[in-house]
Design a protein around this motif. Structure first.
Motif, PDB file in Angstrom:
ATOM      1  N   THR A  65       0.701  -1.144  -0.120  1.00 33.00           N
ATOM      2  CA  THR A  65      -0.021  -0.047   0.198  1.00 33.00           C
ATOM      3  C   THR A  65       0.951   1.359   0.163  1.00 33.00           C
ATOM      4  O   THR A  65       2.270   1.302   0.307  1.00 33.00           O
ATOM      5  CB  THR A  65      -0.806   0.032   1.270  1.00 33.00           C
ATOM      6  OG1 THR A  65      -0.095   0.291   2.351  1.00 33.00           O
ATOM      7  CG2 THR A  65      -1.833  -1.128   1.544  1.00 33.00           C
ATOM      8  N   ASP A  76      -5.883   3.263   1.620  1.00 37.00           N
ATOM      9  CA  ASP A  76      -4.836   2.746   1.383  1.00 37.00           C
ATOM     10  C   ASP A  76      -4.857   1.313   0.799  1.00 37.00           C
ATOM     11  O   ASP A  76      -4.446   0.779  -0.182  1.00 37.00           O
ATOM     12  CB  ASP A  76      -3.814   2.613   2.263  1.00 37.00           C
ATOM     13  CG  ASP A  76      -3.475   3.755   3.120  1.00 37.00           C
ATOM     14  OD1 ASP A  76      -3.188   4.757   2.389  1.00 37.00           O
ATOM     15  OD2 ASP A  76      -3.543   4.130   4.203  1.00 37.00           O
ATOM     16  N   GLU A 101      -6.110   1.525  -2.682  1.00 38.09           N
ATOM     17  CA  GLU A 101      -5.199   2.040  -3.641  1.00 38.09           C
ATOM     18  C   GLU A 101      -4.187   0.820  -3.957  1.00 38.09           C
ATOM     19  O   GLU A 101      -3.855   0.620  -4.868  1.00 38.09           O
ATOM     20  CB  GLU A 101      -4.438   3.201  -2.933  1.00 38.09           C
ATOM     21  CG  GLU A 101      -5.259   4.446  -2.946  1.00 38.09           C
ATOM     22  CD  GLU A 101      -5.517   5.116  -4.131  1.00 38.09           C
ATOM     23  OE1 GLU A 101      -4.570   5.110  -5.127  1.00 38.09           O
ATOM     24  OE2 GLU A 101      -6.684   5.510  -4.291  1.00 38.09           O
ATOM     25  N   THR A 129      -4.057  -0.874  -7.874  1.00 37.55           N
ATOM     26  CA  THR A 129      -2.813  -0.894  -8.117  1.00 37.55           C
ATOM     27  C   THR A 129      -2.398  -2.230  -8.676  1.00 37.55           C
ATOM     28  O   THR A 129      -1.696  -2.541  -9.715  1.00 37.55           O
ATOM     29  CB  THR A 129      -1.706  -0.199  -7.315  1.00 37.55           C
ATOM     30  OG1 THR A 129      -2.103   1.112  -7.055  1.00 37.55           O
ATOM     31  CG2 THR A 129      -0.368  -0.247  -7.880  1.00 37.55           C
ATOM     32  N   ARG A 155     -14.109   5.548  -8.912  1.00 36.12           N
ATOM     33  CA  ARG A 155     -12.952   6.539  -9.386  1.00 36.12           C
ATOM     34  C   ARG A 155     -13.229   7.178 -10.476  1.00 36.12           C
ATOM     35  O   ARG A 155     -12.973   8.043 -10.755  1.00 36.12           O
ATOM     36  CB  ARG A 155     -11.751   5.601  -9.079  1.00 36.12           C
ATOM     37  CG  ARG A 155     -10.517   6.648  -9.466  1.00 36.12           C
ATOM     38  CD  ARG A 155     -10.131   7.743  -8.319  1.00 36.12           C
ATOM     39  NE  ARG A 155     -10.160   7.052  -6.824  1.00 36.12           N
ATOM     40  CZ  ARG A 155      -8.996   6.749  -6.345  1.00 36.12           C
ATOM     41  NH1 ARG A 155      -8.028   6.664  -6.968  1.00 36.12           N
ATOM     42  NH2 ARG A 155      -8.897   6.276  -5.114  1.00 36.12           N
ATOM     43  N   TYR A 187      -6.576   5.369 -12.704  1.00 38.02           N
ATOM     44  CA  TYR A 187      -5.321   5.076 -12.344  1.00 38.02           C
ATOM     45  C   TYR A 187      -4.197   4.912 -13.525  1.00 38.02           C
ATOM     46  O   TYR A 187      -3.386   4.221 -13.531  1.00 38.02           O
ATOM     47  CB  TYR A 187      -5.154   3.780 -11.701  1.00 38.02           C
ATOM     48  CG  TYR A 187      -6.078   3.570 -10.389  1.00 38.02           C
ATOM     49  CD1 TYR A 187      -5.776   3.591  -9.206  1.00 38.02           C
ATOM     50  CD2 TYR A 187      -7.524   3.490 -10.674  1.00 38.02           C
ATOM     51  CE1 TYR A 187      -6.365   3.455  -8.041  1.00 38.02           C
ATOM     52  CE2 TYR A 187      -8.481   3.409  -9.399  1.00 38.02           C
ATOM     53  CZ  TYR A 187      -7.946   3.595  -8.269  1.00 38.02           C
ATOM     54  OH  TYR A 187      -8.598   3.380  -7.010  1.00 38.02           O
TER      55      TYR A 187
END
Lengths: 571, 571
Positions: free
Chosen positions: A490, A502, A505, A509, A554, B466
């Motif tokens: 993270t 976190d 994210e 990712t 998002r 992203y």
């Protein structure tokens, strides 16, 4: 929509109601296998039609994607965290007729916790009795596979891996895909249960599936399958309640975590774990030495095989699906770390090194490895052989200590396989890009193609605050080279404990990294979601772009910052 | 600390005072070259000593790093955006005695803007007259290099590239570094001005340095040097004021942008550009066709060579350092895009394709390429040959259209070099990981090793929100393979216009990618900052970890979320 979930009375943190909402334009679908209780969940994303110049429309097919989120996103299921998820595997396990329900918990520690009335307030309300292999039986998926048995778990993952993408085989625009470069492996276009069985029998894939975790929706980890990701959660002595940890788990699987490791070191580790497992549709991994250390009040030199053994049994009977075991940190390896930039950075590795040096004895996890295998096969807990000597800096990457341990992990893999225990191997860490492939190649060679499971690796040391990304580069690359599962990092790595933000994210990712790896390998079907997204992009179908994204919320939020009006979503 | 800067009276956006603060524990230092006005800026990071067991301390040397932030972080310089930065190159240019100051702006458009009193309120207050090569002279760095001349610009970048890391040569712990894998290139351990000259003479590196941008701190772009990153800024018809664009530029260079492209398409493009260039210590690039299109009210078919030529001269006389020119989009290539998933996604590419199809004529940028070279060499504007047919989706990666254009860019490179005009080549786009190296290899072969400058590439299409990261993976890899400059992508890519926050995210992500590439190439000195960081990490020197990070403020902020007390920073 789910009814409002129940919460922990002693712990008034509310599970975010958002966790229970399906993603936009998505619905849960189940594909049924050869028996009616093999029901494989997937997420079906509806697309809008494309308006054509002649006034008619072109319909765009629904896109089905892998779904890790469990029943939480099924509006037909009532979630009650105090009751736990449905035990969907129970009949499969019963039907094998090789296990028994014990009359009580076997571990001394577990027994003590159970009778301690001060823990009533934090205990998971449903008391369940553990299951164990009948005497002389071996209940691992590897054992079945080697005997030619296709289990419902194997059929489940076969259906799951296919993601129903054969349904759009008649759509050449969506099914087009670049031939990949997969470093010699060849995955068939359709994953069959028999292919799954073969890969497990060869030790090239595992299905972590403890018989005490019947709530599990099985997942396969191996380089002939979709690259998986793991999310770490866990409290510490200073932070987080049980409710928060359950919330982090549900949050992690919502965004795409394939497995979750509970690395708790704080209060009520045992009780927290029970809550998490009973509510988790994904495999749960732990590092048992962390809890064993709590039991000796943090003094590594006071650890004993007996305490550790009791901890393994305690956790195996709760349903932990894989254990990180740092059995490769041998006494003779420790001097190899003396001149390192960053010594031993693995927590488990440094605990065992401290023990070895204090007693000047060989690591008891190494000397008792066959005993550990006996426990693992009685519950089907998979090994995640820990890399206790992984490099903590670029300077230490690929050094003698790291590779000496890897060779030992190869030896241990062979012993585990003699016991038909499933194995994966943990890997680094901090490695510059050009040295990553050597890690993969050596792991395959040393460990006879057992699945590799790496933390990143981080490709630079100076990205504090962005280490999810610095490690995501390495993760994408090693996934391409053949790593089967990527342990997320993270943004808080090296700096502090991750919060929910976190976790999101880190997960997204790593979903990007894992998917990029699938694409580069040319994994069958890997490109169809990208193709659907690109077509939607070219046609300015904004709603479809959002819903086809890995993080639809998002994507919409960022779009609406600039162009909030509805008209900007259909151009 | 700087005095409070002046702001634009008509445009009361304050430049964030933070922009003017040096990073923590950092100070601006200047290394002087062979003449006193070659003063190369660097950032020196002070480290704390390490407490030793015997009660004494080990001193840790200061770490010097590349500094793109210009005078903004020099507390001894008074910044006044209405005046612009000091013209540090003016004497260098004067001394060459091959240019002349014109009595007025040459471009018709520029002249019109100048006499339009309605623009007084938005005009940069200082009127400067443009400089041009004397008749028959060629003032490019390539021209000088080929004649064996080492310019102050070349010496400046040589000193800059070395980052003063030879100062810590006596520290084996910090200077240790893995041998890299640099795909055949060999960068010397010390970059000399002569090495810079040779690389420029061979066309393998460029120093974009318009004689009308004397405020520039020169930077070199080529694969034997540190990998560079570009940040795009620019207003649109609906957003952003001049003040905001200046702020984005200063913000971009603060975080590490090596060059900035101004892609404005809104009001006052000409005036905005003047403000930006006069205040920019980094090279400014533009896509002149964007402004030319504004001059014909957005009708691509109304574009003419004359309008475009006037735009080139207008911008060259303002000081733009490199132009993206889409001269490779040939009429014959356009049908190759017909069956693509996403057609032509480059804005410049689609403008030129539209023009070609409307007139059924060859692209006028291609037919007038020698004329363009004549303009470029009179000001030393570098070519960034645009990839108008780059893929907009994985499906279209490495296709016939893309590579046909790349071959044309190779032909155009040879023509530019015949004129001694500096060239770099733009690249994609959207490419799965396993097809990235083919892009690099083909570019080197087609374009005779002219520097490559790529946008990402994005390694998946489904990462909306992203895409800084999805493209950062590809950027790190292509940087390793030999790409000289990486054009950043922000989290808003494909969704909306980036704000300041997005610029920071994009820049830091790309700094990580570029640095990871330097490490993998084994670029001399690339690892010493990582080593210093790792040592600080192993010794729990938190303040040093923060200040050695690429984003010291983020690192501290994340740490302090969990452990805010000061005692947690020295363990």
């Amino acid at each position: 929509m789910n009814a409002k979930p129940h919460f922990l009375p002693h712990d008034p943190i509310q599970l975010d109601s958002f966790t229970f909402e399906p993603f936009p334009r998505s619905k849960k679908v189940y594909i049924t296998g050869s028996r009616p209780d093999v029901r494989v969940p997937m997420r079906e994303i509806t697309q809008s039609p494309t308006p054509l110049a002649n006034g008619s429309v072109e319909n765009n097919p629904p896109i089905t994607v892998y779904d890790t989120s469990g029943a939480y996103t099924d509006p037909d299921v009532k979630i009650d965290v105090r009751h736990g998820l449905a035990a969907i595997r129970e009949a499969w396990i019963n039907d094998r007729n090789d296990t028994e329900i014990l009359s009580q918990i076997s571990s001394h520690y577990g027994q003590q916790r159970l009778i301690d009335s001060r823990l009533d307030a934090v205990r998971f309300p449903q008391h369940r009795l553990p299951r164990r292999a009948q005497s002389g039986q071996n209940v691992t998926q590897l054992h079945y596979a080697r005997r030619g048995i296709i289990t419902p778990e194997m059929e489940f993952v076969a259906i799951r891996e296919n993601q129903r993408y054969q349904d759009i085989d008649n759509n050449p625009l969506l099914t087009q895909q670049h031939p990949g470069h997969a470093f010699g492996i060849r995955t068939p276009r359709v994953i069959t249960p028999e292919f799954v069985r073969e890969e497990i029998a060869r030790g090239r894939a595992i299905i972590p599936a403890n018989i005490n975790h019947p709530e599990l929706e099985p997942v396969i980890i191996g380089r002939h399958f979709l690259v998986k990701i793991n999310a770490n959660i866990g409290n510490s002595p200073t932070t987080s309640s049980i409710g928060e940890e359950i919330e982090k788990m549900t949050w992690a699987i919502r965004w795409g975590g394939d497995t979750v490791m509970d690395l708790s070191t704080g209060k009520h580790i045992h009780e927290t774990r029970e809550w998490i497992i009973r509510n988790s549709p994904v495999p749960i991994g732990t590092v048992p030495i962390y809890q064993a250390l709590e039991k000796v009040e943090g003094k590594a030199e006071d650890l004993t095989w007996e305490i550790f053994r009791d901890t393994l049994i305690e956790q195996a009977e709760q349903g932990v699906d894989y254990f990180t075991i740092h059995a490769g940190v041998r006494l003779a390896h420790i001097p190899l770390t003396a001149k390192r930039m960053t010594g031993i950075v693995s927590r488990g590795g440094s605990i065992m090194a401290k023990w070895c040096l204090a007693h000047h004895q060989e690591n008891f996890l190494y000397t008792h490895f066959a005993d550990i295998c006996e426990i693992m096969k009685a519950y089907d807990v998979s090994f995640s052989l820990g890399d206790g000597l992984r490099p903590g800096s670029l300077a230490d990457a690929n050094d003698a200590a790291q590779f000496a341990e890897l060779e030992t992990l190869g030896e241990l893999t062979q012993i585990a396989w003699q016991h038909d225990v499933q194995v994966m191997i943990e890997g680094p860490g901090h490695v510059p890009m050009h040295l990553i492939q050597e890690n993969m190649d050596k792991q395959l060679a040393c460990c006879a193609e057992a699945p590799f499971y790496t933390l990143g690796p981080l490709v630079t040391d100076i990205a504090a605050g962005y280490d999810h990304f610095a490690s995501g580069i390495g993760a994408a690359m090693i996934g391409w080279y053949g790593c089967a599962m990527l342990c997320y990092v993270t943004p808080k790595e090296h700096l502090g404990l991750p919060n929910k933000h976190d976790v999101r994210e880190g997960i997204v990712t790593y979903k990007i990294a894992a998917h990029a790896a699938d694409l580069a390998k040319g994994h069958p079907g890997a490109q169809y979601r990208d193709n659907a997204m690109s077509k939607a992009r070219f046609e300015f179908r904004w709603e479809d772009q959002f819903s086809l994204s890995l993080d639809p919320l998002r994507a919409r939020e960022f779009h609406d910052e600039t162009l909030p009006q509805a008209s900007a979503k259909t151009a």
